[in-house]
Scaffold this motif. Structure first.
Motif, PDB file in Angstrom:
ATOM      1  N   PHE A 125     -63.605 -77.158  57.485  1.00  0.00           N
ATOM      2  CA  PHE A 125     -62.584 -76.688  56.552  1.00  0.00           C
ATOM      3  C   PHE A 125     -62.819 -75.230  56.174  1.00  0.00           C
ATOM      4  O   PHE A 125     -61.888 -74.412  56.180  1.00  0.00           O
ATOM      5  N   VAL A 126     -64.052 -74.893  55.857  1.00  0.00           N
ATOM      6  CA  VAL A 126     -64.380 -73.517  55.474  1.00  0.00           C
ATOM      7  C   VAL A 126     -64.167 -72.574  56.653  1.00  0.00           C
ATOM      8  O   VAL A 126     -63.609 -71.474  56.485  1.00  0.00           O
ATOM      9  N   GLN A 151     -62.109 -72.973  59.186  1.00  0.00           N
ATOM     10  CA  GLN A 151     -60.673 -72.858  59.421  1.00  0.00           C
ATOM     11  C   GLN A 151     -60.036 -71.897  58.421  1.00  0.00           C
ATOM     12  O   GLN A 151     -59.255 -71.031  58.798  1.00  0.00           O
ATOM     13  N   ARG A 152     -60.375 -72.024  57.156  1.00  0.00           N
ATOM     14  CA  ARG A 152     -59.828 -71.131  56.130  1.00  0.00           C
ATOM     15  C   ARG A 152     -60.262 -69.685  56.367  1.00  0.00           C
ATOM     16  O   ARG A 152     -59.484 -68.757  56.157  1.00  0.00           O
ATOM     17  N   TYR A 153     -61.484 -69.499  56.783  1.00  0.00           N
ATOM     18  CA  TYR A 153     -61.978 -68.148  57.049  1.00  0.00           C
ATOM     19  C   TYR A 153     -61.197 -67.507  58.195  1.00  0.00           C
ATOM     20  O   TYR A 153     -60.755 -66.367  58.091  1.00  0.00           O
ATOM     21  N   GLU A 203     -58.254 -68.366  59.375  1.00  0.00           N
ATOM     22  CA  GLU A 203     -56.852 -68.189  59.023  1.00  0.00           C
ATOM     23  C   GLU A 203     -56.656 -66.951  58.159  1.00  0.00           C
ATOM     24  O   GLU A 203     -55.661 -66.244  58.300  1.00  0.00           O
ATOM     25  N   SER A 204     -57.574 -66.695  57.263  1.00  0.00           N
ATOM     26  CA  SER A 204     -57.417 -65.531  56.379  1.00  0.00           C
ATOM     27  C   SER A 204     -57.746 -64.224  57.074  1.00  0.00           C
ATOM     28  O   SER A 204     -57.241 -63.167  56.691  1.00  0.00           O
TER      29      SER A 204
END
Length: 75
Positions: free
Chosen positions: A63-64, A66-68, A70-71
């Motif tokens: 999750f972390v 993926q968020r990294y 994506e941002s």
């Protein structure tokens, strides 16, 4: 992510408690009045804690990551 880290840390603590030798557990928590003995229930609890903790830790890491990514990707 914080919930995942807390659950994984809690499962790690459960594994540490489950693998503590009986003599050390008794002197630390039970005292001399009520000696305890671990059995198959303790082994099953350690296995469940290991499976759940590893699953939550991997999911949190994914999750972390993926968020990294994506941002940091250009829009």
């Amino acid at each position: 992510p914080l919930l995942g880290v807390m659950v994984a840390a809690t499962m790690l603590w459960a594994i540490v408690c489950g693998l503590t030798p009986d003599e050390r557990w008794n002197e630390r928590f039970a005292g001399q009045d009520a000696p305890t003995r671990s059995g198959w229930t303790t082994i099953a609890a350690v296995i469940v804690a290991l499976a759940l903790g590893a699953t939550v830790a991997m999911a949190t890491l994914a999750f972390v990551a993926q968020r990294y990514f994506e941002s940091s990707a250009p829009a």
